[in-house]
Scaffold this active site. Sequence first.
Site, PDB file in Angstrom:
ATOM      1  N   CYS A 116       2.020   8.137  13.230  1.00  0.00           N
ATOM      2  CA  CYS A 116       2.961   7.909  12.340  1.00  0.00           C
ATOM      3  C   CYS A 116       2.878   6.403  12.153  1.00  0.00           C
ATOM      4  O   CYS A 116       3.371   5.752  12.863  1.00  0.00           O
ATOM      5  CB  CYS A 116       4.452   8.291  12.673  1.00  0.00           C
ATOM      6  SG  CYS A 116       5.692   7.713  11.268  1.00  0.00           S
ATOM      7  N   CYS A 172       5.728   6.580   3.625  1.00  0.00           N
ATOM      8  CA  CYS A 172       4.557   6.998   4.569  1.00  0.00           C
ATOM      9  C   CYS A 172       3.538   6.159   5.119  1.00  0.00           C
ATOM     10  O   CYS A 172       2.918   5.531   4.129  1.00  0.00           O
ATOM     11  CB  CYS A 172       4.069   8.414   4.303  1.00  0.00           C
ATOM     12  SG  CYS A 172       3.103   9.031   5.440  1.00  0.00           S
ATOM     13  N   ASN A 231       7.633  15.383  14.316  1.00  0.00           N
ATOM     14  CA  ASN A 231       7.903  15.496  12.905  1.00  0.00           C
ATOM     15  C   ASN A 231       9.660  15.930  13.031  1.00  0.00           C
ATOM     16  O   ASN A 231       9.914  16.417  14.078  1.00  0.00           O
ATOM     17  CB  ASN A 231       7.084  16.357  12.193  1.00  0.00           C
ATOM     18  CG  ASN A 231       5.882  15.699  11.586  1.00  0.00           C
ATOM     19  OD1 ASN A 231       6.057  14.548  11.418  1.00  0.00           O
ATOM     20  ND2 ASN A 231       4.664  16.302  11.468  1.00  0.00           N
ATOM     21  N   ASN A 252       4.731   3.935   9.875  1.00  0.00           N
ATOM     22  CA  ASN A 252       6.116   3.580   9.846  1.00  0.00           C
ATOM     23  C   ASN A 252       6.682   3.896  11.399  1.00  0.00           C
ATOM     24  O   ASN A 252       7.785   2.815  11.566  1.00  0.00           O
ATOM     25  CB  ASN A 252       6.760   4.037   8.696  1.00  0.00           C
ATOM     26  CG  ASN A 252       6.396   3.615   7.152  1.00  0.00           C
ATOM     27  OD1 ASN A 252       5.833   2.569   7.068  1.00  0.00           O
ATOM     28  ND2 ASN A 252       6.541   4.573   6.206  1.00  0.00           N
TER      29      ASN A 252
HETATM   30  N1  LIG Z   1       4.267  13.787   9.008  1.00  0.00           N
HETATM   31  C1  LIG Z   1       3.044  13.213   9.606  1.00  0.00           C
HETATM   32  C2  LIG Z   1       3.084  12.114  10.510  1.00  0.00           C
HETATM   33  C3  LIG Z   1       4.164  11.124   9.941  1.00  0.00           C
HETATM   34  C4  LIG Z   1       3.570  10.037   9.266  1.00  0.00           C
HETATM   35  C5  LIG Z   1       4.375   9.102   8.709  1.00  0.00           C
HETATM   36  N2  LIG Z   1       5.617   9.207   8.153  1.00  0.00           N
HETATM   37  C6  LIG Z   1       3.745   7.667   8.731  1.00  0.00           C
HETATM   38  O1  LIG Z   1       4.633   6.649   8.475  1.00  0.00           O
HETATM   39  O2  LIG Z   1       2.504   7.443   8.808  1.00  0.00           O
HETATM   40  C7  LIG Z   1       2.097  14.115   9.935  1.00  0.00           C
HETATM   41  O3  LIG Z   1       2.331  15.147  10.482  1.00  0.00           O
HETATM   42  O4  LIG Z   1       0.981  13.936   9.573  1.00  0.00           O
END
Ligand SMILES: N[C@@H](CCC[C@H](N)C(=O)O)C(=O)O
Length: 260
Positions: free
Chosen positions: A74, A197, A65, A76
Amino acid sequence: MELQFFKYQGTGNDFVIIDNRQDIFPKNNTKLVAELCDRRFGIGADGLILLENDNVSDFKMVYYNADGAESTMCGNGGRCLVAFAHYLGVIEEKTTFNAVDGLHKATVEGDIVNLKMIDVDKIHEKQNHSFLDTGSPHHVQLVKELKQFDVQKEGKKLRYGIYGASGSNINFVEQTSDNAFDVRTYERGVEGETFSCGTGVTAVALAMHESGKTAANEVHIHTIGGDLTISFEKKEGKYSNVFLKGPAIQVFKGTIECSI
Ligand SMILES: N[C@@H](CCC[C@H](N)C(=O)O)C(=O)O
């Protein structure tokens, strides 16, 4: 040292991507990852991804992150990494790669990457929200007037309030038709709203199906950064063949001086 990087975005969820097949990147340097993701003092991104060699698949995805901590899946970012692997010539149109939540299949067609997500068999339905794990944890809540909704304030409150220190990502949703929803997401680890997300919109599609808001097996989601399609099957209470489809684009590449 000079570090070569690539910048990708998938519906506005943006990532610094580094080819780490030669093991050049200091993987425990949280401060460096946070600096590279900083939008004023670094390159700027919602997260940083390493592409690495893997023994059982085409490549491995390691995801951090923007706060510098390694995190869960993640969606995307996974789509962007597949586009990057294709750009490097590591893969052709089809791939299987390894990530923190297991093996993922994906296909690339022009700018469009279709990524298979993990199966989901537990959706916790609460009074005004659902909670599920699509590779990362997600709170899904329907709201009215999503455009005006204070995602930063309400997301932050729920992220810490309900889910404690480890937290959750928080998705606010408004239905726009039988099979379409608008979604805005507060992401943990970014500690703010991102433009999209992937694991979040996947969670929204499954939660909306589970609660009967949609009967469709293909759900269209509009985010601030663009449109994504989620398709899936449901058999004996389990969601499988879950696919997240949308654009993944290289924005620029460069080098940055950093003290590794
Ligand atoms: N911030 C999230 C992980 C990233 C999610 C992402 N942007 C996506 O596209 O799925 C976490 O720490 O859970």
